[in-house]
Design a protein around this motif. Structure first.
Motif, PDB file in Angstrom:
ATOM      1  N   ARG A  54       0.835  -1.210   0.000  1.00  0.00           N
ATOM      2  CA  ARG A  54       0.000   0.000   0.000  1.00  0.00           C
ATOM      3  C   ARG A  54       0.862   1.250   0.000  1.00  0.00           C
ATOM      4  N   VAL A  55       1.892   1.267   0.832  1.00  0.00           N
ATOM      5  CA  VAL A  55       2.783   2.420   0.903  1.00  0.00           C
ATOM      6  C   VAL A  55       3.547   2.597  -0.410  1.00  0.00           C
ATOM      7  N   LEU A  56       4.021   1.500  -1.001  1.00  0.00           N
ATOM      8  CA  LEU A  56       4.735   1.585  -2.276  1.00  0.00           C
ATOM      9  C   LEU A  56       3.820   2.115  -3.381  1.00  0.00           C
ATOM     10  N   ASP A  57       2.564   1.689  -3.375  1.00  0.00           N
ATOM     11  CA  ASP A  57       1.611   2.186  -4.380  1.00  0.00           C
ATOM     12  C   ASP A  57       1.394   3.689  -4.231  1.00  0.00           C
ATOM     13  N   ILE A  58       1.322   4.146  -2.984  1.00  0.00           N
ATOM     14  CA  ILE A  58       1.150   5.580  -2.734  1.00  0.00           C
ATOM     15  C   ILE A  58       2.380   6.348  -3.227  1.00  0.00           C
ATOM     16  N   LEU A  59       3.563   5.796  -2.963  1.00  0.00           N
ATOM     17  CA  LEU A  59       4.807   6.454  -3.380  1.00  0.00           C
ATOM     18  C   LEU A  59       4.941   6.512  -4.894  1.00  0.00           C
ATOM     19  N   LYS A  60       4.390   5.512  -5.589  1.00  0.00           N
ATOM     20  CA  LYS A  60       4.486   5.466  -7.055  1.00  0.00           C
ATOM     21  C   LYS A  60       3.741   6.615  -7.716  1.00  0.00           C
ATOM     22  N   GLN A  61       2.900   7.313  -6.952  1.00  0.00           N
ATOM     23  CA  GLN A  61       2.232   8.503  -7.489  1.00  0.00           C
ATOM     24  C   GLN A  61       3.253   9.586  -7.829  1.00  0.00           C
ATOM     25  N   ARG A  62       4.430   9.510  -7.160  1.00  0.00           N
ATOM     26  CA  ARG A  62       5.459  10.518  -7.389  1.00  0.00           C
ATOM     27  C   ARG A  62       6.799   9.926  -7.818  1.00  0.00           C
ATOM     28  N   PHE A  63       7.091   8.717  -7.384  1.00  0.00           N
ATOM     29  CA  PHE A  63       8.388   8.096  -7.676  1.00  0.00           C
ATOM     30  C   PHE A  63       8.178   6.844  -8.525  1.00  0.00           C
ATOM     31  N   GLU A  64       8.971   6.713  -9.569  1.00  0.00           N
ATOM     32  CA  GLU A  64       8.805   5.599 -10.497  1.00  0.00           C
ATOM     33  C   GLU A  64       9.125   4.255  -9.855  1.00  0.00           C
ATOM     34  N   GLU A  65      10.216   4.190  -9.118  1.00  0.00           N
ATOM     35  CA  GLU A  65      10.654   2.913  -8.553  1.00  0.00           C
ATOM     36  C   GLU A  65      11.051   3.052  -7.089  1.00  0.00           C
ATOM     37  N   PRO A  66      10.091   3.226  -6.204  1.00  0.00           N
ATOM     38  CA  PRO A  66      10.446   3.237  -4.781  1.00  0.00           C
ATOM     39  C   PRO A  66      10.988   1.874  -4.374  1.00  0.00           C
ATOM     40  N   LEU A  67      12.018   1.876  -3.565  1.00  0.00           N
ATOM     41  CA  LEU A  67      12.677   0.646  -3.149  1.00  0.00           C
ATOM     42  C   LEU A  67      12.185   0.204  -1.774  1.00  0.00           C
ATOM     43  N   SER A  68      12.364  -1.074  -1.479  1.00  0.00           N
ATOM     44  CA  SER A  68      11.990  -1.558  -0.145  1.00  0.00           C
ATOM     45  C   SER A  68      12.969  -2.634   0.299  1.00  0.00           C
ATOM     46  N   PHE A  69      13.207  -2.669   1.608  1.00  0.00           N
ATOM     47  CA  PHE A  69      14.052  -3.705   2.206  1.00  0.00           C
ATOM     48  C   PHE A  69      13.359  -4.180   3.472  1.00  0.00           C
ATOM     49  N   VAL A  70      13.134  -5.487   3.553  1.00  0.00           N
ATOM     50  CA  VAL A  70      12.370  -6.061   4.663  1.00  0.00           C
ATOM     51  C   VAL A  70      13.320  -6.797   5.603  1.00  0.00           C
ATOM     52  N   ILE A  71      13.256  -6.435   6.881  1.00  0.00           N
ATOM     53  CA  ILE A  71      14.102  -7.039   7.898  1.00  0.00           C
ATOM     54  C   ILE A  71      13.280  -8.027   8.732  1.00  0.00           C
ATOM     55  N   PRO A  72      13.931  -8.901   9.489  1.00  0.00           N
ATOM     56  CA  PRO A  72      13.174  -9.798  10.373  1.00  0.00           C
ATOM     57  C   PRO A  72      12.394  -8.999  11.417  1.00  0.00           C
ATOM     58  N   ALA A  73      11.288  -9.540  11.866  1.00  0.00           N
ATOM     59  CA  ALA A  73      10.510  -8.889  12.919  1.00  0.00           C
ATOM     60  C   ALA A  73      11.138  -9.192  14.273  1.00  0.00           C
ATOM     61  N   GLY A  74      11.105  -8.209  15.169  1.00  0.00           N
ATOM     62  CA  GLY A  74      11.584  -8.437  16.527  1.00  0.00           C
ATOM     63  C   GLY A  74      12.858  -7.691  16.857  1.00  0.00           C
ATOM     64  N   GLU A  75      13.138  -7.619  18.153  1.00  0.00           N
ATOM     65  CA  GLU A  75      14.268  -6.856  18.685  1.00  0.00           C
ATOM     66  C   GLU A  75      15.609  -7.364  18.163  1.00  0.00           C
ATOM     67  N   SER A  76      15.683  -8.635  17.813  1.00  0.00           N
ATOM     68  CA  SER A  76      16.948  -9.198  17.341  1.00  0.00           C
ATOM     69  C   SER A  76      17.412  -8.562  16.034  1.00  0.00           C
ATOM     70  N   ALA A  77      16.511  -7.893  15.327  1.00  0.00           N
ATOM     71  CA  ALA A  77      16.881  -7.237  14.068  1.00  0.00           C
ATOM     72  C   ALA A  77      17.744  -5.998  14.286  1.00  0.00           C
ATOM     73  N   LYS A  78      17.768  -5.485  15.507  1.00  0.00           N
ATOM     74  CA  LYS A  78      18.615  -4.317  15.787  1.00  0.00           C
ATOM     75  C   LYS A  78      20.043  -4.785  16.052  1.00  0.00           C
ATOM     76  N   SER A  79      20.637  -5.364  15.006  1.00  0.00           N
ATOM     77  CA  SER A  79      21.955  -5.980  15.136  1.00  0.00           C
ATOM     78  C   SER A  79      22.916  -5.419  14.096  1.00  0.00           C
ATOM     79  N   PHE A  80      24.211  -5.672  14.295  1.00  0.00           N
ATOM     80  CA  PHE A  80      25.226  -5.271  13.323  1.00  0.00           C
ATOM     81  C   PHE A  80      24.942  -5.902  11.961  1.00  0.00           C
TER      82      PHE A  80
END
Length: 358
Positions: A54-80
């Motif tokens: 949904r957010v990417l579709d909204i961004l496409k109204q102005r940006f041709e190729e918005p990028l996305s990067f998905v991280i694991p869920a949870g506190e452990s993702a706040k890692s080096f």
């Protein structure tokens, strides 16, 4: 929709709070960022499954190729490791100093994405799009970080967002335990900085089901207002900002000693706040109605005592490694009254006795 202006020495930026306002994202980008070359949305697996397209579709109204990067869920993702993966993705996809990072998620995503933005090419803009109640605290103020085995948020920076877009409709899918976790920070803001707001909370919010619609929006607005006032006076935690850590000294120790993710941040802070209230009553010989507050906490199923399996001596050592500790002494935020804070150093022997008696 409510708008709150967050003013700090390094940056002044808007926070928008309301229902169904995510569609305003392209305009918020236009109003708060200079010419934008690329947009990268960082989200986690849980939030991405619900809202990323949904957010990417909204961004496409102005940006041709918005990028996305998905991280694991949870506190452990706040890692080096995850931090490095985000940086690598940004470099591989040609982000530059005119690019913008969007943090779509809760406090973990906001902290991590903000730290990525703070350090990518020595700092690029980012926008917070919180999807949890807990993030009402972390999304404002510019503290971004990742965790270390020695403690929570030990590696980080101060990097203010360009804007915060808080669509409360994005919280409709929030599990109750996460709503409760965020509510702990709302309560904290009332206890340390707004007696009238704290009174409103105890009267109007008697179950988690009350946290929706206008009441939820009001709670977020008032909670953020307390934090914004503190941050405006002490952006980099040289003094006053330390009061925002009420309940966190023990709370963070419990989180770390339990193993990150085993107990929610809000549950740890809830225990820490009850402990800080008890310590305040003992040290200053006052009555803060800690037992009454404890019973109110139980309405939301907050834990109110230290988990039995945690060793008090090890918790003390964790507290001494807290960023606010000075010369090996634990520095705690205490209350002399609701809305009146004081920071006090407590020696090891006294604190260990207090922990064992709690």
């Amino acid at each position: 929709m409510d708008k709150l202006t967050i003013a700090t020495n390094s940056k002044t930026y808007p926070m928008y709070i309301g229902a169904e306002i995510i569609s305003n994202l392209p305009k918020v980008l236009q109003d708060t960022c200079k010419k934008v070359s690329k947009v990268l949305v960082i989200s986690d697996e849980s939030v991405a499954a619900l809202y990323l397209n949904r957010v990417l579709d909204i961004l496409k109204q102005r940006f041709e190729e918005p990028l996305s990067f998905v991280i694991p869920a949870g506190e452990s993702a706040k890692s080096f490791d995850v931090f490095y993966q985000c940086q690598t993705f940004a470099l591989e996809n040609g982000l530059d100093r005119s690019s913008v990072i969007l943090a779509l998620g809760g406090g973990v995503v906001g902290d991590l994405a903000g730290f990525v933005a703070a350090t990518f090419m020595r700092g690029i803009p980012f926008i917070q799009i919180p999807t949890t109640l807990l993030a009402h605290d972390s999304a404002v103020g510019g503290k971004v970080a990742i965790n270390h085995d020695f403690g929570k948020n030990m590696i980080g920076a101060f990097h203010q967002p360009n804007a915060v877009l808080y669509d409360i409709d994005l919280m409709k899918t929030l599990p109750k335990e996460e709503l409760r976790s965020g509510f702990a920070e709302v309560i904290k803001h009332g206890l340390i900085g707004d007696r009238e707001f704290y009174g409103w909370l105890t009267e109007e919010i008697t179950s988690l089901d009350d946290l929706q619609g206008d009441k939820l929006q009001h709670a977020i607005l008032k909670g953020v207002a307390v934090k914004a006032k503190v941050v405006s006076e002490d952006e980099q935690e040289k003094g006053l900002r330390a009061i925002l850590n009420f309940g966190h000294t023990l709370g963070h120790a419990i989180e770390a000693e339990s193993g990150y993710g085993k107990i929610t941040h809000g549950d740890g802070v809830a225990i820490g706040m009850i402990f800080a209230l008890k310590v305040s009553e003992i040290i200053f010989n006052i009555n803060l109605s800690s037992e009454k507050i404890k019973e109110w906490f139980k309405l939301f199923e907050f834990p109110t005592t230290i988990p039995k399996e945690l060793d008090k001596g090890r918790l003390l050592e964790r507290m001494k490694h807290d960023k606010k500790a000075t010369s090996g002494k634990v520095r705690m935020v205490l209350l002399k009254d609701i809305g009146e804070t004081i920071v006090r150093d407590i020696d090891d022997e006294q604190l260990l006795i207090l922990l064992k008696d709690f």
